[in-house]
Design an enzyme around this catalytic site. Structure first.
Site, mmCIF file in Angstrom:
data_model
loop_
_atom_site.group_PDB
_atom_site.id
_atom_site.type_symbol
_atom_site.label_atom_id
_atom_site.label_comp_id
_atom_site.label_asym_id
_atom_site.label_seq_id
_atom_site.Cartn_x
_atom_site.Cartn_y
_atom_site.Cartn_z
ATOM 1 N N HIS A 208 0.882 -1.176 0.000
ATOM 2 C CA HIS A 208 0.000 0.000 0.000
ATOM 3 C C HIS A 208 0.919 1.226 0.000
ATOM 4 O O HIS A 208 2.004 1.171 0.597
ATOM 5 C CB HIS A 208 -0.831 0.126 1.269
ATOM 6 C CG HIS A 208 -1.721 -1.026 1.597
ATOM 7 N ND1 HIS A 208 -1.275 -2.161 2.211
ATOM 8 C CD2 HIS A 208 -3.056 -1.179 1.454
ATOM 9 C CE1 HIS A 208 -2.304 -2.977 2.407
ATOM 10 N NE2 HIS A 208 -3.393 -2.410 1.957
ATOM 11 N N ASP B 222 2.257 1.940 3.384
ATOM 12 C CA ASP B 222 3.219 0.998 3.993
ATOM 13 C C ASP B 222 4.639 1.466 3.729
ATOM 14 O O ASP B 222 5.516 1.301 4.560
ATOM 15 C CB ASP B 222 3.164 -0.406 3.351
ATOM 16 C CG ASP B 222 1.797 -1.026 3.372
ATOM 17 O OD1 ASP B 222 1.022 -0.710 4.278
ATOM 18 O OD2 ASP B 222 1.522 -1.838 2.462
ATOM 19 N N GLU C 277 -9.330 -13.674 -1.018
ATOM 20 C CA GLU C 277 -8.536 -13.963 0.197
ATOM 21 C C GLU C 277 -9.245 -15.009 1.052
ATOM 22 O O GLU C 277 -10.437 -14.892 1.343
ATOM 23 C CB GLU C 277 -8.335 -12.672 0.994
ATOM 24 C CG GLU C 277 -7.593 -12.906 2.304
ATOM 25 C CD GLU C 277 -7.078 -11.625 2.934
ATOM 26 O OE1 GLU C 277 -6.645 -10.722 2.188
ATOM 27 O OE2 GLU C 277 -7.119 -11.520 4.162
ATOM 28 N N HIS D 131 -11.116 -13.896 4.188
ATOM 29 C CA HIS D 131 -12.307 -13.096 3.868
ATOM 30 C C HIS D 131 -13.466 -14.002 3.441
ATOM 31 O O HIS D 131 -14.623 -13.717 3.739
ATOM 32 C CB HIS D 131 -12.009 -12.099 2.748
ATOM 33 C CG HIS D 131 -10.963 -11.088 3.109
ATOM 34 N ND1 HIS D 131 -10.555 -10.102 2.254
ATOM 35 C CD2 HIS D 131 -10.243 -10.913 4.240
ATOM 36 C CE1 HIS D 131 -9.626 -9.368 2.840
ATOM 37 N NE2 HIS D 131 -9.414 -9.845 4.037
ATOM 38 N N ASP E 119 -10.470 -11.423 11.097
ATOM 39 C CA ASP E 119 -9.472 -11.642 10.056
ATOM 40 C C ASP E 119 -8.108 -11.843 10.715
ATOM 41 O O ASP E 119 -7.321 -10.912 10.834
ATOM 42 C CB ASP E 119 -9.472 -10.375 9.178
ATOM 43 C CG ASP E 119 -8.874 -10.588 7.811
ATOM 44 O OD1 ASP E 119 -8.598 -11.742 7.460
ATOM 45 O OD2 ASP E 119 -8.689 -9.590 7.096
ATOM 46 N N ASP F 282 -5.606 -13.468 9.662
ATOM 47 C CA ASP F 282 -4.486 -13.426 8.705
ATOM 48 C C ASP F 282 -3.368 -14.388 9.060
ATOM 49 O O ASP F 282 -2.191 -14.025 9.033
ATOM 50 C CB ASP F 282 -3.894 -11.998 8.624
ATOM 51 C CG ASP F 282 -4.721 -11.085 7.745
ATOM 52 O OD1 ASP F 282 -5.589 -11.569 6.995
ATOM 53 O OD2 ASP F 282 -4.498 -9.860 7.808
ATOM 54 N N ASP G 85 -0.876 -12.602 2.353
ATOM 55 C CA ASP G 85 -1.446 -11.525 3.169
ATOM 56 C C ASP G 85 -1.642 -12.133 4.556
ATOM 57 O O ASP G 85 -2.757 -12.456 4.968
ATOM 58 C CB ASP G 85 -2.774 -11.047 2.551
ATOM 59 C CG ASP G 85 -3.247 -9.758 3.194
ATOM 60 O OD1 ASP G 85 -2.610 -9.320 4.167
ATOM 61 O OD2 ASP G 85 -4.253 -9.193 2.731
HETATM 62 C C1 XLS Z 1 -7.426 -6.604 4.693
HETATM 63 C C2 XLS Z 1 -7.034 -6.836 3.314
HETATM 64 C C3 XLS Z 1 -5.873 -6.005 2.826
HETATM 65 C C4 XLS Z 1 -5.791 -6.013 1.344
HETATM 66 C C5 XLS Z 1 -5.002 -4.912 0.740
HETATM 67 O O1 XLS Z 1 -8.135 -7.393 5.318
HETATM 68 O O2 XLS Z 1 -6.764 -8.195 3.153
HETATM 69 O O3 XLS Z 1 -4.684 -6.443 3.417
HETATM 70 O O4 XLS Z 1 -5.274 -7.217 0.876
HETATM 71 O O5 XLS Z 1 -5.536 -3.670 1.031
HETATM 72 NI NI NI Z 2 -5.833 -9.056 1.478
HETATM 73 NI NI NI Z 3 -7.541 -9.511 4.896
#
Ligand code: XLS
Ligand code: NI
Ligand code: NI
Length: 436
Positions: free
Chosen positions: A101, A104, A268, A271, A307, A309, A339
Site C-alpha cells: 500500500h 506501507d 482472500e 475473507h 481476520d 491473517d 497476506d
Molecule cells: C485486509 C485486506 C488487505 C488487502 C489490501 O483485510 O486483506 O490487506 O489485501 O488492502
Molecule cells: Ni488481502
Molecule cells: Ni484480509
C-alpha cells in the site's frame, strides 16, 4: 546485499527428510510439475505491510515484533531504510513478487503534496532495488482506510473532499505501480461500507464507488498502464457491512456499473471464511465469471470471528486452491500473495522466515496433490457422469436452450418417474483423504 537477518541463510530446498527448519521440505522452485516449474505455478508474493509494518499489536496490547532496523519514526529516512531490509528478506526467502500500500512504504506528510513527494522518493528506491534483485511487483494499492479522514469511507465517504483525497492517492499509487511494472492494482474497500443504515444513502455511496473505479480505469488508459485491476471481497471488519462483501456481490456490482471488463477478483481465504463461505466456493464463483485474478493466501481461525491473517498451513486448503488454479490454467497476472502475519507471540525476525516457509511448503504440497488428483481424473470422471443426463436427449436440448416449459410438461408426463444416482459424498471425501 545488506545483512539485517545475519543468522538466516538463503532458504534452500532440502527435501522432506531434512530436519533443518530453515529450509524448504516441499517447495522445490525449479521442479517441473505439469510442464511448469513450481516457481511459475505458485508465483508467491510477500506483503510489505505484514513483513515490514506490522508490529503485531492487537486491540489489547502494543506490538511485540522486534525490528532492529526500524527507529519507529514516521519519517522518510526510516521509510527508505526499510527498503533494503525487505529486499534482503525477499532474496533470502526466495519469493519473487511483493505487494504494497502507498502508506506501507512511506509516511503521511504535513500536506498531501509532501506525502506524494516522499512516496515517489521511496518508489525510486523500490525501483532501484527491483532492478538489482530481479524482484517484481505483483500489485500495488492505496491505503484508504487508516487515516482518520477515511473513518466514514473513501470513495463512499459522505464528504466529497475526502473522495478527492482518496482519488489523489489512487492516482499517485497507480503512477507508482505503473513505473514499477506492477502486474496488477488492487482495490480493497477497507471502509467502503457503512456502520449503520440510519445515516447512510446506500445507492448514492455505490454510485460514488463506481464513479471512482471508472476514473481509475480511465486514468490507467491515459498513462497506458496495462496491469490488471482487482477488487478484493471482504464482508466486514472494519466496517459493519462492506459493499464488496463476497465474490458474488462484487461481480454483481461490477456488472451493474459496467466495470466487469476491467476488473478481476483478488480472493482472500480469511475473507471467504468471514463471508460464511469456503475459499473454494469463492474461487468457483470468481472462475464462473472468468474473473479469478489473484489470491491473498492466508487462513482464519475457525474459533475466532475475525481476520486473523494466519499463514496457510492447512493441506486441505492449499490442495483445494491449487485444484482450482490448475483447472483454470494457472495465473496470468496474479499470484499467491501471503497476506498473512505472524502471531503476536512470534516476535523475532526469524519467525518471518518460518512463517513464509510453512506457507510455501503447504502450497507446494497442495500443488503436487492437486496435480495428481487431476492427472488421475477420478473426481472429474465422477462429476462428468453425474451430469451425463444433460449430454444427450432432453438434457442436451435443455442445455442447448431449445425447449419450452410446454415441451417439458409433455415430456415429463410420458416418462417413468426419475431415479437419482447417489451423490457418493462420503466415498469422495475418503478418496480425497487417500491423496493427502
Ligand atoms: C485486509 C485486506 C488487505 C488487502 C489490501 O483485510 O486483506 O490487506 O489485501 O488492502
Ligand atoms: Ni488481502
Ligand atoms: Ni484480509
Amino acid at each position: 546485499m545488506s545483512d539485517h537477518f545475519p543468522t538466516i541463510p538463503k532458504i534452500q530446498y532440502e527435501g522432506p527428510l531434512s530436519d533443518n527448519p530453515l529450509s524448504f521440505h516441499h517447495y522445490n522452485p525449479e521442479e517441473l510439475i505439469a510442464g511448469k516449474t513450481m516457481r511459475e505455478h505458485l508465483r508467491f508474493g510477500a506483503a510489505y505491510w505484514h513483513c515490514m509494518r506490522n508490529g503485531l499489536g492487537d486491540p489489547f496490547g502494543e506490538g511485540t515484533a522486534l525490528m532492529p532496523w526500524d527507529n519507529g519514526e514516521e519519517s522518510l529516512d526510516n521509510a527508505l531504510s526499510r527498503v533494503p531490509v525487505f529486499f534482503e528478506f525477499l532474496e533470502k526467502i526466495d519469493i519473487d513478487y511483493y505487494c504494497f500500500h502507498d502508506r506501507d512504504i512511506s509516511p503521511e506528510g504535513e500536506s498531501l503534496s509532501q506525502t506524494h513527494e516522499m512516496f515517489h522518493q521511496v518508489v525510486d528506491a523500490l525501483e532501484t532495488s527491483q532492478k538489482q534483485s530481479g524482484k517484481k511487483l505483483l500489485w500495488g494499492t492505496a491505503c484508504l482506510f487508516s487515516h482518520p479522514r477515511y473513518a466514514q469511507g473513501a470513495a463512499t465517504s459522505p464528504n466529497a473532499e475526502v473522495f478527492s483525497y482518496a482519488a489523489s492517492q489512487v492516482k499517485n499509487a497507480l503512477d507508482a505501480t505503473h513505473r514499477l511494472g506492477g502486474q496488477g492494482y488492487t482495490f480493497w474497500g477497507g471502509r467502503e461500507g457503512y456502520g449503520s443504515l440510519i445515516n447512510t444513502d446506500m445507492k448514492r455511496e455505490l454510485d460514488h464507488l463506481a464513479a471512482f473505479l471508472h476514473m481509475a480505469v480511465d486514468y490507467a488508459k491515459k498513462i497506458a498502464y496495462q496491469g490488471q485491476f482487482y477488487i478484493e471481497p471482504k464482508p466486514r471488519e472494519p466496517s459493519t457491512h462492506q459493499y464488496d462483501s463476497d465474490a458474488a456481490a462484487c461481480l454483481n456490482f461490477l456488472r451493474e456499473y459496467d466495470l466487469l471488463d476491467h476488473f478481476k477478483l483478488n480472493i482472500e481465504t480469511n475473507h471467504a471464511t468471514l463471508a460464511g463461505h469456503t475459499m473454494e466456493h469463492e474461487l468457483e464463483v470468481a472462475m464462473g465469471a472468468d474473473a479469478l485474478g489473484s489470491i491473498d493466501a492466508n487462513r482464519g481461525d475457525e474459533l475466532l470471528g475475525w481476520d486473523t491473517d494466519q499463514f496457510p498451513t492447512n493441506l486441505y486448503g492449499t490442495t483445494n486452491v491449487m485444484l482450482r488454479l490448475l483447472k483454470m490454467g494457472g495465473f496470468s497476472t496474479g499470484g499467491l500473495n501471503f497476506d498473512a502475519k505472524r502471531r503476536r507471540e512470534s516476535h523475532e525476525p526469524e519467525d518471518l522466515f518460518h512463517a513464509h516457509i510453512g506457507g510455501m511448503d503447504a502450497f507446494a504440497r497442495g500443488l503436487k496433490i492437486a496435480h495428481k488428483i487431476i492427472a488421475d481424473g477420478r473426481f472429474e470422471e465422477f462429476v462428468k457422469l453425474r451430469y451425463s443426463s444433460y449430454d444427450e436427449g432432453i438434457g442436451a436440448e435443455i442445455e442447448g436452450g431449445k425447449v419450452s416449459l410446454e415441451r417439458l410438461d409433455e415430456y415429463a408426463q410420458q416418462i417413468t418417474p426419475p431415479q437419482l444416482c447417489s451423490g457418493r459424498q462420503e466415498r469422495l471425501e475418503n478418496l480425497l483423504n487417500d491423496y493427502l
